[in-house]
Design a protein around this motif. Structure first.
Motif, PDB file in Angstrom:
ATOM      1  N   LEU A   1       3.812   5.741  -1.433  1.00 46.68           N
ATOM      2  CA  LEU A   1       4.961   6.008  -0.564  1.00 46.68           C
ATOM      3  C   LEU A   1       4.856   5.227   0.738  1.00 46.68           C
ATOM      4  O   LEU A   1       5.840   4.651   1.211  1.00 46.68           O
ATOM      5  CB  LEU A   1       5.078   7.504  -0.281  1.00 46.68           C
TER       6      LEU A   1
ATOM      7  N   LYS B   1       7.452   2.255   2.095  1.00 48.14           N
ATOM      8  CA  LYS B   1       8.055   2.272   3.439  1.00 48.14           C
ATOM      9  C   LYS B   1       7.756   0.969   4.172  1.00 48.14           C
ATOM     10  O   LYS B   1       8.637   0.374   4.795  1.00 48.14           O
ATOM     11  CB  LYS B   1       7.536   3.465   4.251  1.00 48.14           C
TER      12      LYS B   1
ATOM     13  N   ASP C   1      11.600   9.440   6.225  1.00 47.63           N
ATOM     14  CA  ASP C   1      11.451   9.972   4.879  1.00 47.63           C
ATOM     15  C   ASP C   1      12.804  10.083   4.190  1.00 47.63           C
ATOM     16  O   ASP C   1      12.899   9.960   2.983  1.00 47.63           O
ATOM     17  CB  ASP C   1      10.753  11.332   4.914  1.00 47.63           C
TER      18      ASP C   1
ATOM     19  N   LEU D   1      13.554   6.757   2.732  1.00 43.48           N
ATOM     20  CA  LEU D   1      12.682   6.586   1.568  1.00 43.48           C
ATOM     21  C   LEU D   1      13.233   7.357   0.374  1.00 43.48           C
ATOM     22  O   LEU D   1      13.306   6.830  -0.740  1.00 43.48           O
ATOM     23  CB  LEU D   1      11.261   7.050   1.894  1.00 43.48           C
ATOM     24  N   ALA D   2      13.631   8.580   0.617  1.00 48.82           N
ATOM     25  CA  ALA D   2      14.203   9.405  -0.458  1.00 48.82           C
ATOM     26  C   ALA D   2      15.435   8.747  -1.057  1.00 48.82           C
ATOM     27  O   ALA D   2      15.586   8.685  -2.291  1.00 48.82           O
ATOM     28  CB  ALA D   2      14.540  10.795   0.078  1.00 48.82           C
TER      29      ALA D   2
ATOM     30  N   ARG E   1      14.970  14.548  -0.015  1.00 48.19           N
ATOM     31  CA  ARG E   1      14.006  14.563   1.097  1.00 48.19           C
ATOM     32  C   ARG E   1      12.934  15.611   0.827  1.00 48.19           C
ATOM     33  O   ARG E   1      11.769  15.432   1.137  1.00 48.19           O
ATOM     34  CB  ARG E   1      14.774  14.843   2.399  1.00 48.19           C
TER      35      ARG E   1
ATOM     36  N   ILE F   1      10.265  14.181  -1.378  1.00 48.40           N
ATOM     37  CA  ILE F   1       9.345  13.337  -0.600  1.00 48.40           C
ATOM     38  C   ILE F   1       8.326  14.209   0.117  1.00 48.40           C
ATOM     39  O   ILE F   1       7.128  13.915   0.122  1.00 48.40           O
ATOM     40  CB  ILE F   1      10.111  12.444   0.406  1.00 48.40           C
ATOM     41  N   SER F   2       8.788  15.285   0.716  1.00 50.96           N
ATOM     42  CA  SER F   2       7.896  16.207   1.413  1.00 50.96           C
ATOM     43  C   SER F   2       6.849  16.775   0.461  1.00 50.96           C
ATOM     44  O   SER F   2       5.659  16.845   0.796  1.00 50.96           O
ATOM     45  CB  SER F   2       8.708  17.336   2.051  1.00 50.96           C
TER      46      SER F   2
ATOM     47  N   GLN G   1       4.246  14.180  -0.308  1.00 52.54           N
ATOM     48  CA  GLN G   1       3.345  13.956   0.820  1.00 52.54           C
ATOM     49  C   GLN G   1       2.353  15.095   1.009  1.00 52.54           C
ATOM     50  O   GLN G   1       1.240  14.876   1.487  1.00 52.54           O
ATOM     51  CB  GLN G   1       4.160  13.741   2.091  1.00 52.54           C
TER      52      GLN G   1
ATOM     53  N   PHE H   1       5.483  12.078  -8.386  1.00 50.66           N
ATOM     54  CA  PHE H   1       6.718  11.505  -8.906  1.00 50.66           C
ATOM     55  C   PHE H   1       6.649  11.274 -10.401  1.00 50.66           C
ATOM     56  O   PHE H   1       5.591  11.065 -10.969  1.00 50.66           O
ATOM     57  CB  PHE H   1       7.113  10.212  -8.179  1.00 50.66           C
TER      58      PHE H   1
END
Length: 104
Positions: free
Chosen positions: A7, A11, A19, A22-23, A30, A33-34, A37, A43
């Motif tokens: 990730l 970026k 983020d 990125l999403a 989002r 993504i959280s 992280q 994924f």
């Protein structure tokens, strides 16, 4: 590389900081993504393919890494890690034969 490192690399490659951006680029929420992280999610293959395309690396390495991270047992994780190592060795050998740099 692991999920978080992928990730961060995406970026960096895309020159984005948020983020949310990125999403949007990966086609996920989002919230997803959280979770990635925080180590609470990994994924799927579609996102792995998108990441590989963005980073210009072999998608099978990214997919195998994601599978290793989501493995439910240490034995299954070790099997996926063996796949990754074998695939990297194969790519390195193939690229060295052609004088090219490895793609992972």
């Amino acid at each position: 590389m692991n999920t978080l490192e992928y990730l961060r690399a995406v970026k960096s490659r895309l020159g984005i900081e948020s983020d949310y951006a990125l999403a949007m680029r990966l086609g996920v929420t989002r919230s997803a993504i959280s979770k990635f992280q925080l180590g609470k999610g990994v994924f799927g293959d579609d996102v792995a393919l998108t990441i590989a395309q963005i980073l210009e690396i072999n998608p099978l390495v990214v997919i195998a890494q994601a599978n290793a991270e989501r493995a439910s047992t240490p034995e299954m994780r070790a099997r996926w890690m063996d796949v990754i190592q074998g695939f990297r060795a194969l790519l390195l050998h193939a690229k060295s034969d052609k004088g090219l740099s490895p793609i992972w």
